[in-house]
Structures are given as structure tokens and as C-alpha cells.
Design an enzyme around this catalytic site. Structure first.
Site, PDB file in Angstrom:
ATOM      1  N   LYS A  94     -98.771  58.230  35.013  1.00  0.00           N
ATOM      2  CA  LYS A  94    -100.161  58.524  35.398  1.00  0.00           C
ATOM      3  C   LYS A  94    -100.226  59.087  36.816  1.00  0.00           C
ATOM      4  O   LYS A  94    -100.939  60.048  37.069  1.00  0.00           O
ATOM      5  CB  LYS A  94    -101.035  57.247  35.359  1.00  0.00           C
ATOM      6  CG  LYS A  94    -101.046  56.528  34.028  1.00  0.00           C
ATOM      7  CD  LYS A  94    -102.032  55.359  34.038  1.00  0.00           C
ATOM      8  CE  LYS A  94    -101.704  54.250  35.012  1.00  0.00           C
ATOM      9  NZ  LYS A  94    -100.417  53.555  34.770  1.00  0.00           N
ATOM     10  N   ARG A 109    -108.954  48.758  34.707  1.00  0.00           N
ATOM     11  CA  ARG A 109    -107.857  48.044  34.045  1.00  0.00           C
ATOM     12  C   ARG A 109    -108.364  46.901  33.188  1.00  0.00           C
ATOM     13  O   ARG A 109    -107.566  46.212  32.539  1.00  0.00           O
ATOM     14  CB  ARG A 109    -106.921  47.473  35.102  1.00  0.00           C
ATOM     15  CG  ARG A 109    -105.615  48.244  35.267  1.00  0.00           C
ATOM     16  CD  ARG A 109    -104.871  47.568  36.361  1.00  0.00           C
ATOM     17  NE  ARG A 109    -103.467  47.731  36.403  1.00  0.00           N
ATOM     18  CZ  ARG A 109    -102.831  48.604  37.179  1.00  0.00           C
ATOM     19  NH1 ARG A 109    -103.496  49.500  37.853  1.00  0.00           N
ATOM     20  NH2 ARG A 109    -101.519  48.593  37.238  1.00  0.00           N
ATOM     21  N   ARG A 112     -87.332  53.494  39.566  1.00  0.00           N
ATOM     22  CA  ARG A 112     -88.340  54.232  40.331  1.00  0.00           C
ATOM     23  C   ARG A 112     -88.254  53.907  41.819  1.00  0.00           C
ATOM     24  O   ARG A 112     -88.032  52.774  42.207  1.00  0.00           O
ATOM     25  CB  ARG A 112     -89.726  53.844  39.798  1.00  0.00           C
ATOM     26  CG  ARG A 112     -90.862  54.534  40.509  1.00  0.00           C
ATOM     27  CD  ARG A 112     -92.100  54.498  39.693  1.00  0.00           C
ATOM     28  NE  ARG A 112     -92.842  53.257  39.838  1.00  0.00           N
ATOM     29  CZ  ARG A 112     -94.074  53.068  39.365  1.00  0.00           C
ATOM     30  NH1 ARG A 112     -94.667  54.026  38.674  1.00  0.00           N
ATOM     31  NH2 ARG A 112     -94.692  51.922  39.528  1.00  0.00           N
ATOM     32  N   ARG A 129     -90.529  49.292  44.990  1.00  0.00           N
ATOM     33  CA  ARG A 129     -91.653  48.355  45.023  1.00  0.00           C
ATOM     34  C   ARG A 129     -91.193  46.998  44.509  1.00  0.00           C
ATOM     35  O   ARG A 129     -90.458  46.927  43.527  1.00  0.00           O
ATOM     36  CB  ARG A 129     -92.787  48.879  44.128  1.00  0.00           C
ATOM     37  CG  ARG A 129     -93.594  49.962  44.777  1.00  0.00           C
ATOM     38  CD  ARG A 129     -94.536  50.626  43.802  1.00  0.00           C
ATOM     39  NE  ARG A 129     -95.286  49.710  42.938  1.00  0.00           N
ATOM     40  CZ  ARG A 129     -96.179  50.100  42.044  1.00  0.00           C
ATOM     41  NH1 ARG A 129     -96.451  51.388  41.890  1.00  0.00           N
ATOM     42  NH2 ARG A 129     -96.823  49.236  41.310  1.00  0.00           N
ATOM     43  N   ARG A 153     -96.046  42.561  34.085  1.00  0.00           N
ATOM     44  CA  ARG A 153     -97.035  43.645  34.195  1.00  0.00           C
ATOM     45  C   ARG A 153     -97.325  44.263  32.827  1.00  0.00           C
ATOM     46  O   ARG A 153     -98.466  44.617  32.524  1.00  0.00           O
ATOM     47  CB  ARG A 153     -96.532  44.714  35.164  1.00  0.00           C
ATOM     48  CG  ARG A 153     -96.516  44.207  36.600  1.00  0.00           C
ATOM     49  CD  ARG A 153     -95.763  45.135  37.522  1.00  0.00           C
ATOM     50  NE  ARG A 153     -96.416  46.404  37.724  1.00  0.00           N
ATOM     51  CZ  ARG A 153     -95.789  47.523  38.094  1.00  0.00           C
ATOM     52  NH1 ARG A 153     -94.488  47.515  38.274  1.00  0.00           N
ATOM     53  NH2 ARG A 153     -96.455  48.629  38.268  1.00  0.00           N
TER      54      ARG A 153
HETATM   55  P1  AMP Z   1    -100.209  50.139  40.083  1.00  0.00           P
HETATM   56  O1  AMP Z   1     -99.638  50.840  41.252  1.00  0.00           O
HETATM   57  O2  AMP Z   1    -101.389  50.841  39.498  1.00  0.00           O
HETATM   58  O3  AMP Z   1     -99.167  49.777  39.038  1.00  0.00           O
HETATM   59  O4  AMP Z   1    -100.786  48.736  40.630  1.00  0.00           O
HETATM   60  C1  AMP Z   1     -99.935  47.795  41.252  1.00  0.00           C
HETATM   61  C2  AMP Z   1    -100.613  46.436  41.264  1.00  0.00           C
HETATM   62  O5  AMP Z   1    -101.838  46.514  42.011  1.00  0.00           O
HETATM   63  C3  AMP Z   1    -101.019  45.909  39.908  1.00  0.00           C
HETATM   64  O6  AMP Z   1     -99.949  45.250  39.232  1.00  0.00           O
HETATM   65  C4  AMP Z   1    -102.148  44.938  40.284  1.00  0.00           C
HETATM   66  O7  AMP Z   1    -101.627  43.755  40.856  1.00  0.00           O
HETATM   67  C5  AMP Z   1    -102.849  45.716  41.395  1.00  0.00           C
HETATM   68  N1  AMP Z   1    -103.893  46.628  40.853  1.00  0.00           N
HETATM   69  C6  AMP Z   1    -103.896  47.985  40.912  1.00  0.00           C
HETATM   70  N2  AMP Z   1    -104.986  48.495  40.329  1.00  0.00           N
HETATM   71  C7  AMP Z   1    -105.690  47.427  39.872  1.00  0.00           C
HETATM   72  C8  AMP Z   1    -106.908  47.292  39.143  1.00  0.00           C
HETATM   73  N3  AMP Z   1    -107.626  48.371  38.759  1.00  0.00           N
HETATM   74  N4  AMP Z   1    -107.323  46.038  38.844  1.00  0.00           N
HETATM   75  C9  AMP Z   1    -106.634  44.946  39.228  1.00  0.00           C
HETATM   76  N5  AMP Z   1    -105.467  45.001  39.880  1.00  0.00           N
HETATM   77  C10 AMP Z   1    -105.000  46.228  40.217  1.00  0.00           C
END
Ligand code: AMP
Length: 221
Positions: free
Chosen positions: A17, A92, A131, A164, A175
């Protein structure tokens, strides 16, 4: 000239994404909003938001909806979102999707299209475990599939690449489970509203970019 677009990219972590969102942002001159990037920046700067979010992120759990909705509502007010947006990693949960609808309704706006990027879990685990993310510009690469020219250094900006904490194998499973239970129901939510297009997320970046273009065809014309 292409007009602004309002698009949501839906899909599990590692579906690509972020990569597609950055390409669309450059092409359409709209803002890319990655709630994950915003939260990681807040964590590294140790802001009150970062301190609150860090524990959830480390566990692979979701940050509470109200926190995320405030953050997105503020971000959407910024100048670079005036022509539209690409949402990456938000919404989400169903309450986040409902909250977004409310925020947009108040501005007399709607989402044009929701693209669900589909990738089997096995492929995701390979992608996430290899990654690497740039500390400065958040660009992504992969140690095997898309290695940087100089190990540990971002090709785009020369920043330092890191893994990360939540891209480690132990957290990836958590996740993915969170995705299946809390985020996957959004597919039906947007399908019922006639907004959903599904895209095969396996393949090269430019192949997936072409599929995205086809799915956005009528929106971008
Ligand atoms: P991502 O980089 O989108 O994979 O997000 C990394 C982490 O940030 C996720 O595993 C959540 O802990 C938090 N996070 C990111 N976006 C959201 C969201 N829209 N709602 C809740 N937690 C989020």
C-alpha cells in the site's frame, strides 16, 4: 490535467500500500496519509501522541480509534490535502470508517474508490521480514527483492535504513491476526457502498501500479 482523487488503500501490512500510495501521490499531486508513518514519527520525537501509541505499535495492536480519528481529521485540514488524498493504513476498523465518513461529510466530500490489495499471508511474511524503512523519508526497500545500492543506506535520500520493530517475525503474526479480525471486515463495508475494487498485490511494483490504474480508470478520467 488529472483531477484530484480521494482513494483508500486497504490491505494487510506488507501488501504494498505504501509503495503504491507514494506513486499515486506523485502522479496526482494529492496528499498521502499513512497513519503508521505519522505515528512512528511521533514515537521517534517522543511527543505525547508518540508516547501513547508506542506500546500498541510494539505489540502489533491497533491504536485506539479516537486517537487515530483526531490525527486524521487534523491532517486532512492541511493545504496539501485540498486536491484529495490517498489513505494508507487508515481506516483500519469499522468505527474508523464511520468516523471518516463523518469528517468528509462535514466538508461535503466523499471517497471515490477503495482499493483492496490482496496478498497471501505467506508472501507477506517474506516481504515484511526483509523490509527495511528509511529513518528520514520512510521509503521502503527489501534486502532480497529490492536491495538498496549501498547496504543500510536509502537510495532515495541517503538516510539510514532500519528494520521496524514490528516487522520482526514474532510481531508479524499478531499484526496479521489483527488485520483479519478488525480490518478485513472493511472490505464488505465498502463493497456494500459500491466503492470496492480488488487488486492482486503479487508481482512487480509497476505491474501492480498498472492494476491500480485500471481499477481507478473511471475515477481519474
Ligand atoms: P502501518 O505502518 O500502517 O503498518 O502501522 C504500524 C502500526 O501503527 C500498526 O500496527 C498500529 O499499531 C498503528 N496504526 C497505524 N495505523 C493505524 C490505524 N489506522 N488504527 C490503529 N492503529 C494504527
Amino acid at each position: 490535467m488529472a483531477r484530484g482523487i480521494r482513494v483508500i488503500l486497504l490491505g494487510p501490512p506488507g501488501a504494498g500500500k505504501g509503495t503504491q500510495a507514494k506513486l499515486l501521490q506523485d502522479e496526482f499531486g494529492v496528499c498521502q496519509i499513512s497513519t503508521g508513518d505519522i505515528l512512528r514519527k511521533a514515537v521517534s520525537e517522543q511527543t505525547p501522541l508518540g508516547k501513547r501509541a508506542s506500546e500498541f505499535i510494539t505489540r502489533g495492536a491497533l491504536v485506539p480509534d479516537a486517537v487515530i480519528l483526531d490525527l486524521v481529521a487534523e491532517r486532512l485540514k492541511e493545504e496539501d490535502c485540498a486536491q484529495g488524498f490517498i489513505l494508507d493504513g487508515f481506516p483500519r476498523t469499522i468505527p474508523q470508517a464511520e468516523g471518516l465518513e463523518g469528517i468528509l461529510k462535514a466538508k461535503d466530500l466523499v471517497v471515490d474508490r477503495v482499493l483492496s490489495v490482496r496478498v497471501p499471508h505467506k508472501v507477506i511474511v517474506e516481504r515484511l521480514a526483509g523490509r527495511r524503512t528509511c529513518k528520514s523519508c520512510a521509503a521502503l526497500c527489501h534486502v532480497v527483492f529490492d536491495p538498496p545500492k549501498k547496504p543500510g543506506i536509502c537510495d532515495r535520500c541517503g538516510g539510514e535504513l532500519y528494520q521496524r520493530e514490528d516487522d520482526r517475525e514474532e510481531t508479524i503474526a499478531a499484526r496479521l491476526q489483527v488485520y483479519d479480525t478488525q480490518t478485513a471486515p472493511l472490505e464488505n463495508y465498502y463493497r456494500e457502498r459500491g466503492l470496492l475494487s480488488e487488486i492482486d498485490g503479487v508481482g512487480k511494483v509497476d505491474e501492480i501500479r498498472s492494476r491500480v490504474s485500471r481499477a481507478l480508470g473511471d475515477v481519474t478520467r
